[in-house]
Design an enzyme around this catalytic site. Structure first.
Site, PDB file in Angstrom:
ATOM      1  N   ARG A  17       0.880  -1.276   0.133  1.00 25.56           N
ATOM      2  CA  ARG A  17       0.042  -0.033  -0.049  1.00 25.56           C
ATOM      3  C   ARG A  17       0.760   1.365   0.068  1.00 25.56           C
ATOM      4  O   ARG A  17       0.578   2.296  -0.725  1.00 25.56           O
ATOM      5  CB  ARG A  17      -0.873  -0.242   1.164  1.00 25.56           C
ATOM      6  CG  ARG A  17      -2.120  -1.010   1.021  1.00 25.56           C
ATOM      7  CD  ARG A  17      -3.024  -1.476   2.186  1.00 25.56           C
ATOM      8  NE  ARG A  17      -3.927  -2.360   1.733  1.00 25.56           N
ATOM      9  CZ  ARG A  17      -4.449  -3.139   2.506  1.00 25.56           C
ATOM     10  NH1 ARG A  17      -4.260  -3.060   3.794  1.00 25.56           N
ATOM     11  NH2 ARG A  17      -5.493  -4.088   2.307  1.00 25.56           N
ATOM     12  N   GLN A  26      -8.454  19.580 -15.929  1.00 26.57           N
ATOM     13  CA  GLN A  26      -9.582  20.528 -16.333  1.00 26.57           C
ATOM     14  C   GLN A  26      -8.631  21.897 -16.801  1.00 26.57           C
ATOM     15  O   GLN A  26      -9.137  22.724 -17.494  1.00 26.57           O
ATOM     16  CB  GLN A  26     -10.149  20.782 -15.028  1.00 26.57           C
ATOM     17  CG  GLN A  26     -11.217  21.680 -15.071  1.00 26.57           C
ATOM     18  CD  GLN A  26     -12.554  21.290 -15.996  1.00 26.57           C
ATOM     19  OE1 GLN A  26     -12.815  20.040 -15.988  1.00 26.57           O
ATOM     20  NE2 GLN A  26     -13.424  22.280 -16.157  1.00 26.57           N
ATOM     21  N   GLU A  35      -5.080  -3.452  -4.359  1.00 22.35           N
ATOM     22  CA  GLU A  35      -4.476  -3.492  -3.069  1.00 22.35           C
ATOM     23  C   GLU A  35      -5.406  -3.041  -1.976  1.00 22.35           C
ATOM     24  O   GLU A  35      -4.927  -2.607  -1.000  1.00 22.35           O
ATOM     25  CB  GLU A  35      -3.042  -2.831  -3.034  1.00 22.35           C
ATOM     26  CG  GLU A  35      -2.281  -2.650  -4.317  1.00 22.35           C
ATOM     27  CD  GLU A  35      -1.536  -3.839  -4.592  1.00 22.35           C
ATOM     28  OE1 GLU A  35      -0.857  -4.124  -3.904  1.00 22.35           O
ATOM     29  OE2 GLU A  35      -1.637  -4.193  -5.651  1.00 22.35           O
TER      30      GLU A  35
END
Lengths: 379, 249
Positions: A243, A336, A363
């Site tokens: 992670r 954007q 994960e």
């Protein structure tokens, strides 16, 4: 240059060396890798030569003795250049971390030096068609047959599977024991009875193909990682590490997107003045920067805890959640800022948006991370 | 043969350089620094000479403030055997650097000194030539190829008309041009190993060299911004503008 909290000169020297390779070799190819779905496993031997493929390992097994922070910085540098490559490396680390955490020295000696040198690529097989966020629901079976296990089942979304030298497979040795009935095995890729399907058609990280893999094969008992029933515990520890790798990948993609947005805002003129002069745009840039730096800090905090040998499951989950959600926001906002040009495939923004989307899913999805964080408080 | 390489810490080539507001110099606060790219080529050449069995030892030398140690660590990670920092917080102009290098050469007695042809910060392109003159050694500047045969150094250099090859007697000074080689990617284990290689720190006083600047820098200014171009409607208009506005003919 001023550094973020806790980063040493060594960490920076390593990250700079990785950045140089990534910017020269990976970045110019990233759009082609994405467009033509070119497997980034092709970079594995070069990355191994540099020292990246074993960076998660102790020196004894081919690692370089780098700190967790150096690992984070390096993965971020790779992701900044090519998200697919970072993902490919992450899958390799999942496999080698499994062996390092779950196995004994004998099996570590057999697999890890080859994994670090690039001779063998790793893949990690936990997820199944019916078991994603609930790995305990897996139905792949490993039944003892003398000096072997008969491994039967189907695994889903297995990165690197086709090019791997070995696959770490999690399977039930005792289907009645819940999570304590799961064991981990190292399976040589070319064992008869392993079928790797054609890669899935993915939205992003298209250079890191994921496959369905079917097992009906024999695995020697010596290839079991640790005791029977220890697999789930191993997998959870491996995910604590991975992670952080996903957080690092998120940071790298975010860095790339923000840098592009800032450059565009300064260059692009609207009504005779740069976009960057508009308060509306400035606030977008400020929000992106704020979330990026916050994600850096919690990720480095988690890395520091890992380096100190403390339990860091909750911090790893917070880092992954914070950084991957930030990457979603930052890549989208950067697009954007670019307006219509951001939507074209001529610029990397749309690729960054697509590559970043998986980070909130694999994960452990964002929802699972919240569960991990909450459990550390109330359990 | 012992080879000495000089390396300079400069603003990273990727950084967009800015002048200080008061014009006293280039802004260095919070700016990424790196080894001068031409020096990196010089280090790479030295390391290749060592790998080819021609050089017995490669010594990297840098001159400047404490952070130059990082630059020397990079040279060590690339393959230099040991490093020397001549530490000084004063401004070091090319003549001072050449004198300091001469003093280090007298201590170390290398057969070959490699330098970058110039540093990308001040682009002075003087140190190698000055060092050769001070030592009275032959020099091969802007080298694009270096070969050692029968005790002579053959240096191919890029000149306006093409390539020139010089034969130099050792000991000699060589400065590296862009096409001499392509520096390697530093391997991560080498970075860790470089921390254990010896790095000696000495001062200009130890070497007995007066480093006081002989030149005074008056002002540093940004180049004037380029004026916007315009479109012309016809060849006739273009010719008229070239003639009357640009006055090219």
């Amino acid at each position: 240059m001023s550094e973020r909290l806790g980063i040493t000169e060594d960490d920076r020297a390593i990250a700079d060396a990785v950045a140089r390779f990534a910017q020269n070799e990976l970045a110019p190819q990233a759009h082609i890798v994405d467009r033509d779905e070119i497997r980034t496993t092709r970079y594995a031997s070069q990355l191994a030569e540099l020292g990246v493929m074993g960076m998660n390992l102790p020196e004894r097994w081919g690692g370089i003795g780098a700190s967790p922070a150096a690992l984070i910085l390096s993965i971020a540098e790779i992701a900044k250049a090519c998200g697919s490559t970072a993902s490919m490396i992450g899958a390799h680390y999942l496999a080698t971390d499994s062996i390092l955490i779950g196995g004994d020295d004998m099996i570590r000696d057999r697999y890890l030096p080859d994994a670090a040198s690039g001779a063998k690529l790793g893949a990690f097989a936990l997820t199944e068609p019916g078991a994603g966020s609930n790995p305990a629901g897996m139905i792949t079976r490993a039944e003892r047959e003398g000096e072997h296990y008969r491994l039967r089942g189907v695994k889903q979304f297995i990165s690197n599977a086709d090019d791997a030298g070995f696959i770490v497979v999690y399977a039930k040795t005792d289907p009645n024991a819940g999570t304590r009935g799961i064991s981990a095995f190292v399976v040589d890729r070319h064992t008869p009875g392993i079928t790797v399907s054609a890669p899935e058609k993915l939205m992003g990280i298209r250079g890191a193909p994921a496959h369905e893999v079917t097992f009906d094969c024999l695995v020697p008992v010596a290839n079991r990682l640790g005791e029977e029933g220890a697999g789930f515990y191993t997998a959870m520890k491996v995910l604590d590490n991975s992670r952080l790798d996903v957080a690092a990948t998120s940071l790298g993609l975010s860095e790339a997107a923000l840098a592009a947005a800032v450059a565009w805002a300064k260059e692009r003129k609207v009504g005779g003045e740069p976009l960057a002069n508009k308060q509306g745009i400035q606030w977008m840039l400020a929000d992106m920067k704020l979330r990026l730096e916050a994600a850096w800090l919690i990720t480095l905090q988690a890395a520091a805890k890992r380096g100190a040998g403390e339990k860091f499951s909750d911090y790893s989950a917070m880092a992954k959640l914070c950084a991957s959600e930030a990457a979603g926001f930052i890549t989208d906002t950067a697009l954007q800022v670019h307006g219509g040009y951001g939507f074209t495939r001529e610029l990397p923004l749309e690729r960054l948006v697509r590559d970043a989307r998986i980070l909130r899913i694999y994960e452990g999805a964002s929802e699972i991370q919240r569960t991990v964080i909450a459990r550390a408080m109330v359990a | 043969m012992k080879v000495m390489v000089a390396v300079k810490r400069v603003v990273d080539f990727n950084v967009k350089v800015r002048c200080k507001a008061d014009g006293s110099g280039v802004e260095l606060a919070n700016v990424k620094m790196a080894m001068n790219p031409f020096d990196e080529i010089a280090v790479e050449e030295a390391v290749r000479l060592k790998e080819a069995g021609i050089a017995s030892e490669v010594v990297a030398v840098s001159l400047g403030a404490k952070p130059c140690e990082e630059t020397l660590r990079t040279a060590l990670a690339m393959g230099a055997d040991r490093a020397i920092l001549v530490e000084s917080d004063s401004e070091l102009q090319p003549l001072a650097v050449a004198k300091l290098l001469m003093a280090v050469v007298e201590r170390e007695a290398p057969q070959l000194v490699l330098l970058g042809k110039q540093a990308i910060d001040d682009d002075a392109n003087q140190t190698g030539q000055m060092l050769a003159a001070l030592l009275g050694w032959p020099q091969g500047t802007f080298a694009s190829r270096v070969e050692l045969s029968e005790g002579q150094l053959k240096v191919t250099r890029e000149i306006d008309g093409g390539l020139e090859t010089l034969a130099l007697a050792l000991p000699a000074i060589v400065t590296a041009d862009l096409r001499l080689n392509e520096p390697r990617y530093v391997k991560l284990p080498s970075i860790m190993a470089a921390k254990k290689k010896p790095l000696a720190v000495i001062t200009p006083q130890d070497l007995g060299v007066d480093v006081a600047p002989r030149l005074k820098q008056l002002k540093v200014a940004e180049p004037a911004p380029r004026r916007a171009g315009g479109q012309v409607g016809s060849v006739a208009e273009l010719v008229s503008k070239l003639k009357n506005e640009a006055k090219v003919f």
